[in-house]
Scaffold this motif. Structure first.
Motif, PDB file in Angstrom:
ATOM      1  N   LEU A  33     -17.480  67.040 -44.091  1.00  0.00           N
ATOM      2  CA  LEU A  33     -17.339  66.184 -44.880  1.00  0.00           C
ATOM      3  C   LEU A  33     -18.698  65.213 -44.784  1.00  0.00           C
ATOM      4  CD1 LEU A  33     -13.733  64.864 -44.559  1.00  0.00           C
ATOM      5  CD2 LEU A  33     -14.718  66.184 -46.318  1.00  0.00           C
ATOM      6  N   LEU A  34     -18.956  64.468 -43.800  1.00  0.00           N
ATOM      7  CA  LEU A  34     -20.230  63.497 -43.437  1.00  0.00           C
ATOM      8  C   LEU A  34     -20.541  63.580 -42.042  1.00  0.00           C
ATOM      9  CD1 LEU A  34     -18.451  60.810 -45.562  1.00  0.00           C
ATOM     10  CD2 LEU A  34     -20.077  62.397 -46.073  1.00  0.00           C
ATOM     11  N   ALA A  35     -21.521  64.421 -41.865  1.00  0.00           N
ATOM     12  CA  ALA A  35     -22.105  64.725 -40.663  1.00  0.00           C
ATOM     13  C   ALA A  35     -23.050  63.535 -40.315  1.00  0.00           C
ATOM     14  CB  ALA A  35     -23.002  65.821 -40.409  1.00  0.00           C
ATOM     15  N   PRO A  36     -23.558  62.685 -41.614  1.00  0.00           N
ATOM     16  CA  PRO A  36     -24.378  61.625 -41.332  1.00  0.00           C
ATOM     17  C   PRO A  36     -23.507  60.447 -40.987  1.00  0.00           C
ATOM     18  CG  PRO A  36     -24.967  62.598 -43.270  1.00  0.00           C
ATOM     19  CD  PRO A  36     -23.710  63.352 -42.873  1.00  0.00           C
ATOM     20  N   ILE A  37     -22.245  60.368 -40.932  1.00  0.00           N
ATOM     21  CA  ILE A  37     -21.271  59.529 -40.439  1.00  0.00           C
ATOM     22  C   ILE A  37     -20.988  59.893 -38.871  1.00  0.00           C
ATOM     23  CG2 ILE A  37     -19.287  58.132 -40.682  1.00  0.00           C
ATOM     24  CD1 ILE A  37     -19.718  58.246 -43.856  1.00  0.00           C
ATOM     25  N   GLY A  38     -20.699  61.046 -38.820  1.00  0.00           N
ATOM     26  CA  GLY A  38     -20.198  61.424 -37.549  1.00  0.00           C
ATOM     27  C   GLY A  38     -21.040  61.285 -36.168  1.00  0.00           C
ATOM     28  N   ILE A  39     -22.165  61.427 -36.403  1.00  0.00           N
ATOM     29  CA  ILE A  39     -23.242  61.340 -35.360  1.00  0.00           C
ATOM     30  C   ILE A  39     -23.419  59.860 -35.121  1.00  0.00           C
ATOM     31  CG2 ILE A  39     -25.841  61.677 -34.910  1.00  0.00           C
ATOM     32  CD1 ILE A  39     -24.107  64.265 -34.401  1.00  0.00           C
ATOM     33  N   PRO A  40     -23.415  58.991 -36.044  1.00  0.00           N
ATOM     34  CA  PRO A  40     -23.349  57.636 -35.821  1.00  0.00           C
ATOM     35  C   PRO A  40     -22.333  56.999 -35.180  1.00  0.00           C
ATOM     36  CG  PRO A  40     -24.487  57.592 -37.947  1.00  0.00           C
ATOM     37  CD  PRO A  40     -23.880  59.017 -37.288  1.00  0.00           C
ATOM     38  N   ILE A  41     -21.110  57.576 -35.441  1.00  0.00           N
ATOM     39  CA  ILE A  41     -19.952  57.253 -34.625  1.00  0.00           C
ATOM     40  C   ILE A  41     -19.944  57.541 -33.011  1.00  0.00           C
ATOM     41  CG2 ILE A  41     -17.578  57.852 -34.346  1.00  0.00           C
ATOM     42  CD1 ILE A  41     -17.331  57.885 -37.345  1.00  0.00           C
ATOM     43  N   LEU A  42     -20.593  58.834 -32.829  1.00  0.00           N
ATOM     44  CA  LEU A  42     -20.792  59.215 -31.458  1.00  0.00           C
ATOM     45  C   LEU A  42     -21.702  58.210 -30.478  1.00  0.00           C
ATOM     46  CD1 LEU A  42     -20.522  63.078 -31.671  1.00  0.00           C
ATOM     47  CD2 LEU A  42     -18.567  61.492 -31.157  1.00  0.00           C
ATOM     48  N   GLY A  43     -22.928  58.344 -31.557  1.00  0.00           N
ATOM     49  CA  GLY A  43     -24.036  57.519 -30.792  1.00  0.00           C
ATOM     50  C   GLY A  43     -23.765  56.015 -30.645  1.00  0.00           C
ATOM     51  N   PHE A  44     -23.361  55.409 -31.568  1.00  0.00           N
ATOM     52  CA  PHE A  44     -23.244  53.960 -31.346  1.00  0.00           C
ATOM     53  C   PHE A  44     -21.637  53.343 -31.189  1.00  0.00           C
ATOM     54  CE2 PHE A  44     -26.682  54.348 -34.744  1.00  0.00           C
ATOM     55  CZ  PHE A  44     -27.715  54.081 -33.845  1.00  0.00           C
ATOM     56  N   GLY A  45     -21.005  54.337 -31.139  1.00  0.00           N
ATOM     57  CA  GLY A  45     -19.449  54.087 -30.871  1.00  0.00           C
ATOM     58  C   GLY A  45     -19.129  53.963 -29.632  1.00  0.00           C
ATOM     59  N   SER A  46     -18.055  53.940 -28.936  1.00  0.00           N
ATOM     60  CA  SER A  46     -17.536  54.058 -27.744  1.00  0.00           C
ATOM     61  C   SER A  46     -17.430  55.422 -26.906  1.00  0.00           C
ATOM     62  CB  SER A  46     -16.323  53.285 -27.471  1.00  0.00           C
ATOM     63  OG  SER A  46     -15.253  53.770 -28.396  1.00  0.00           O
ATOM     64  N   ALA A  47     -17.564  56.263 -27.853  1.00  0.00           N
ATOM     65  CA  ALA A  47     -17.416  57.866 -27.375  1.00  0.00           C
ATOM     66  C   ALA A  47     -18.543  57.923 -26.022  1.00  0.00           C
ATOM     67  CB  ALA A  47     -17.722  58.772 -28.279  1.00  0.00           C
ATOM     68  N   GLN A  48     -17.818  58.679 -25.051  1.00  0.00           N
ATOM     69  CA  GLN A  48     -18.808  58.770 -23.937  1.00  0.00           C
ATOM     70  C   GLN A  48     -18.650  60.528 -23.607  1.00  0.00           C
ATOM     71  OE1 GLN A  48     -20.339  56.570 -21.913  1.00  0.00           O
ATOM     72  NE2 GLN A  48     -19.645  55.109 -23.485  1.00  0.00           N
ATOM     73  N   TYR A  49     -19.875  60.921 -23.365  1.00  0.00           N
ATOM     74  CA  TYR A  49     -20.170  62.327 -23.309  1.00  0.00           C
ATOM     75  C   TYR A  49     -19.402  62.565 -21.928  1.00  0.00           C
ATOM     76  CZ  TYR A  49     -22.635  66.644 -22.501  1.00  0.00           C
ATOM     77  OH  TYR A  49     -22.756  68.051 -22.420  1.00  0.00           O
ATOM     78  N   VAL A  50     -18.488  63.589 -22.082  1.00  0.00           N
ATOM     79  CA  VAL A  50     -17.774  64.074 -20.689  1.00  0.00           C
ATOM     80  C   VAL A  50     -18.226  65.316 -20.328  1.00  0.00           C
ATOM     81  CG1 VAL A  50     -15.505  62.754 -21.368  1.00  0.00           C
ATOM     82  CG2 VAL A  50     -15.805  65.101 -22.405  1.00  0.00           C
ATOM     83  N   GLY A  51     -18.925  65.787 -21.028  1.00  0.00           N
ATOM     84  CA  GLY A  51     -19.524  67.008 -20.608  1.00  0.00           C
ATOM     85  C   GLY A  51     -19.142  68.195 -21.032  1.00  0.00           C
ATOM     86  N   GLN A  52     -19.395  69.249 -20.565  1.00  0.00           N
ATOM     87  CA  GLN A  52     -18.789  70.727 -20.995  1.00  0.00           C
ATOM     88  C   GLN A  52     -17.372  70.781 -20.304  1.00  0.00           C
ATOM     89  OE1 GLN A  52     -21.463  74.048 -20.412  1.00  0.00           O
ATOM     90  NE2 GLN A  52     -23.267  72.400 -20.895  1.00  0.00           N
ATOM     91  N   ARG A  53     -16.118  70.961 -21.045  1.00  0.00           N
ATOM     92  CA  ARG A  53     -15.070  71.314 -20.536  1.00  0.00           C
ATOM     93  C   ARG A  53     -14.826  72.770 -20.654  1.00  0.00           C
ATOM     94  NH1 ARG A  53     -11.308  66.981 -23.360  1.00  0.00           N
ATOM     95  NH2 ARG A  53     -12.573  67.609 -25.248  1.00  0.00           N
ATOM     96  N   PRO A  54     -14.076  73.347 -19.784  1.00  0.00           N
ATOM     97  CA  PRO A  54     -13.755  74.690 -19.702  1.00  0.00           C
ATOM     98  C   PRO A  54     -12.970  75.222 -20.929  1.00  0.00           C
ATOM     99  CG  PRO A  54     -12.705  73.792 -17.971  1.00  0.00           C
ATOM    100  CD  PRO A  54     -13.550  72.447 -18.501  1.00  0.00           C
ATOM    101  N   GLN A  55     -13.311  76.216 -21.635  1.00  0.00           N
ATOM    102  CA  GLN A  55     -12.576  76.710 -22.718  1.00  0.00           C
ATOM    103  C   GLN A  55     -11.265  76.939 -22.323  1.00  0.00           C
ATOM    104  OE1 GLN A  55     -13.982  76.775 -25.726  1.00  0.00           O
ATOM    105  NE2 GLN A  55     -15.958  76.079 -24.891  1.00  0.00           N
ATOM    106  N   GLN A  56     -10.237  76.676 -23.144  1.00  0.00           N
ATOM    107  CA  GLN A  56      -8.738  77.126 -22.829  1.00  0.00           C
ATOM    108  C   GLN A  56      -8.509  78.624 -22.875  1.00  0.00           C
ATOM    109  OE1 GLN A  56      -6.770  74.641 -25.677  1.00  0.00           O
ATOM    110  NE2 GLN A  56      -6.833  72.863 -24.466  1.00  0.00           N
ATOM    111  N   GLN A  57      -7.762  79.046 -21.924  1.00  0.00           N
ATOM    112  CA  GLN A  57      -7.494  80.293 -22.107  1.00  0.00           C
ATOM    113  C   GLN A  57      -5.994  80.502 -22.621  1.00  0.00           C
ATOM    114  OE1 GLN A  57      -9.533  82.983 -21.124  1.00  0.00           O
ATOM    115  NE2 GLN A  57     -11.036  81.449 -20.885  1.00  0.00           N
ATOM    116  N   TYR A  58      -5.760  81.539 -23.624  1.00  0.00           N
ATOM    117  CA  TYR A  58      -4.497  81.733 -24.163  1.00  0.00           C
ATOM    118  C   TYR A  58      -3.855  82.844 -23.608  1.00  0.00           C
ATOM    119  CZ  TYR A  58      -5.765  77.908 -27.132  1.00  0.00           C
ATOM    120  OH  TYR A  58      -6.015  76.697 -27.601  1.00  0.00           O
TER     121      TYR A  58
END
Length: 125
Positions: free
Chosen positions: A100-125
């Protein structure tokens, strides 16, 4: 019939475009800083894509995959989902950024309250 735009309209549209570009660069800068990467990398072509790959937790050589037609679409989806996940967002947000709108998603991550939690392990099924 003259179909060209007036100079005033061209100037206004150019200024709007410039403002959007500066806003997006600032958003990527904040995203990179939150992820512990150099923010100035947002203004360097190709290097900024490398930094996005690193924020996503993917290897740098994936940069090559971005130049292969059709493969680049799949890689972009994977990287967008990984960036969203590494910022604590769900898959729906990742698909929002891709389709939809990557130009909106990146500002939400950058200017919003989202915090970088780092790489999480991939889920194994």
């Amino acid at each position: 019939m003259n179909t060209s735009m007036s100079p005033a309209v061209s100037i206004v549209l150019g200024l709007v475009y410039l403002a959007v570009v500066i806003f997006e660069i600032a958003a990527y800068w904040k995203v990179f800083e939150k992820a512990g990467r150099p923010g100035w990398g947002a203004i360097i072509p190709i290097y900024n894509l490398y930094l996005v790959l690193k924020v996503a937790g993917r290897p740098g050589w994936w940069l090559i995959l971005y130049i292969i037609p059709l493969v680049n679409i799949i890689i972009h989806i994977i990287v967008s989902l990984d960036v969203a996940r590494n910022f604590g967002k769900g898959g729906a947000f990742g698909f929002f950024m891709v389709f939809l709108l990557a130009p909106i998603g990146i500002p939400i991550l950058g200017f919003g309250s989202a915090q970088y939690v780092g790489q999480r392990p991939q889920q194994q099924y």
